[in-house]
Enzyme design. Structure first.
Site, PDB file in Angstrom:
ATOM      1  CB  SER A 103       6.154  -5.403  -7.181  1.00  0.00           C
ATOM      2  OG  SER A 103       5.135  -6.289  -6.798  1.00  0.00           O
ATOM      3  CG  HIS A 128       4.629  -7.887  -2.854  1.00  0.00           C
ATOM      4  ND1 HIS A 128       4.201  -8.967  -3.572  1.00  0.00           N
ATOM      5  CD2 HIS A 128       5.552  -7.271  -3.638  1.00  0.00           C
ATOM      6  CE1 HIS A 128       4.820  -9.007  -4.736  1.00  0.00           C
ATOM      7  NE2 HIS A 128       5.644  -7.986  -4.792  1.00  0.00           N
TER       8      HIS A 128
END
EC number: 3.4.21.92
Length: 201
Positions: A103, A128
């Protein structure tokens, strides 16, 4: 806004009271070796610490800097701050992924050209979409939703430029948690080189 991954196994949240203190001698050796460690969640406090270290090392010398990343992600804007500071300073920065780079940690990881992005063999990567939560009036929730969409579009552009993948592919891949092994990440264009020993740096 948060941009963090979840571990595959249940783990207790990091407790700052359990962190081992770093002695002055260790800090001095890290400064001499021009090494910075980004371990744990990406927070405003961590960003301040890392950016301060980057500026201090840049002031001391133009020699290369090594940044080691092992992070589940965290606060996007804090990740942005570190990402931009790495690009801002004069010395070349090499980033070594270890453990997992997820992330907002991956956002920091791609702040340097691919040839300066390395990782250890068992490193895993997670890309993501950012997430955020808000309470209050409907108008506030709507504003938050728009900001998350804009942030997601910005991150797609960053990872597309960093990996050579199209924006369409990045958008499709990160629609859900997108995990990559070290080899997968190298094939994807995220990693430049997988290293097993310090001598390969």
């Amino acid at each position: 806004m948060n941009y963090a991954g979840e571990p595959l196994m249940n783990e207790d949240e990091d407790d700052k009271s359990k962190e081992l203190p770093i002695g002055k001698e260790t800090e001095a050796n890290l400064f001499k070796s021009r090494s910075i460690f980004i371990y744990g969640g990406i927070t405003q406090e961590l960003a301040q610490k890392v950016c301060t270290q980057l500026v201090a090392l840049a002031a001391a010398s133009d020699d290369d800097i090594r940044v080691y990343v092992n992070s589940p992600g965290g606060h996007v804007e804090s990740g942005d701050s570190i990402h931009d500071m790495i690009k801002f300073i004069k010395p070349k920065v090499y980033i070594i992924g270890t453990g997992w780079v997820a992330s907002a940690g991956a956002l920091i990881y791609v702040s340097v050209p691919k040839e300066r992005r390395l990782c250890l063999p068992n490193t895993r990567f997670l890309l993501h979409q950012p997430s955020g939560g808000t309470r209050g009036m409907a108008s506030d929730i709507e504003i938050q939703a728009r900001e998350i969409i804009k942030m997601n579009q910005r991150l797609i552009k960053i990872f597309s430029k960093a990996t050579g993948q199209t924006e369409e592919k990045i958008a499709k891949d990160i629609d859900r948690d997108y995990w990559l092994s070290a080899d997968d990440a190298k094939d994807y264009g995220l990693v430049g080189k997988i290293v097993e020993s310090q001598s390969e740096l």
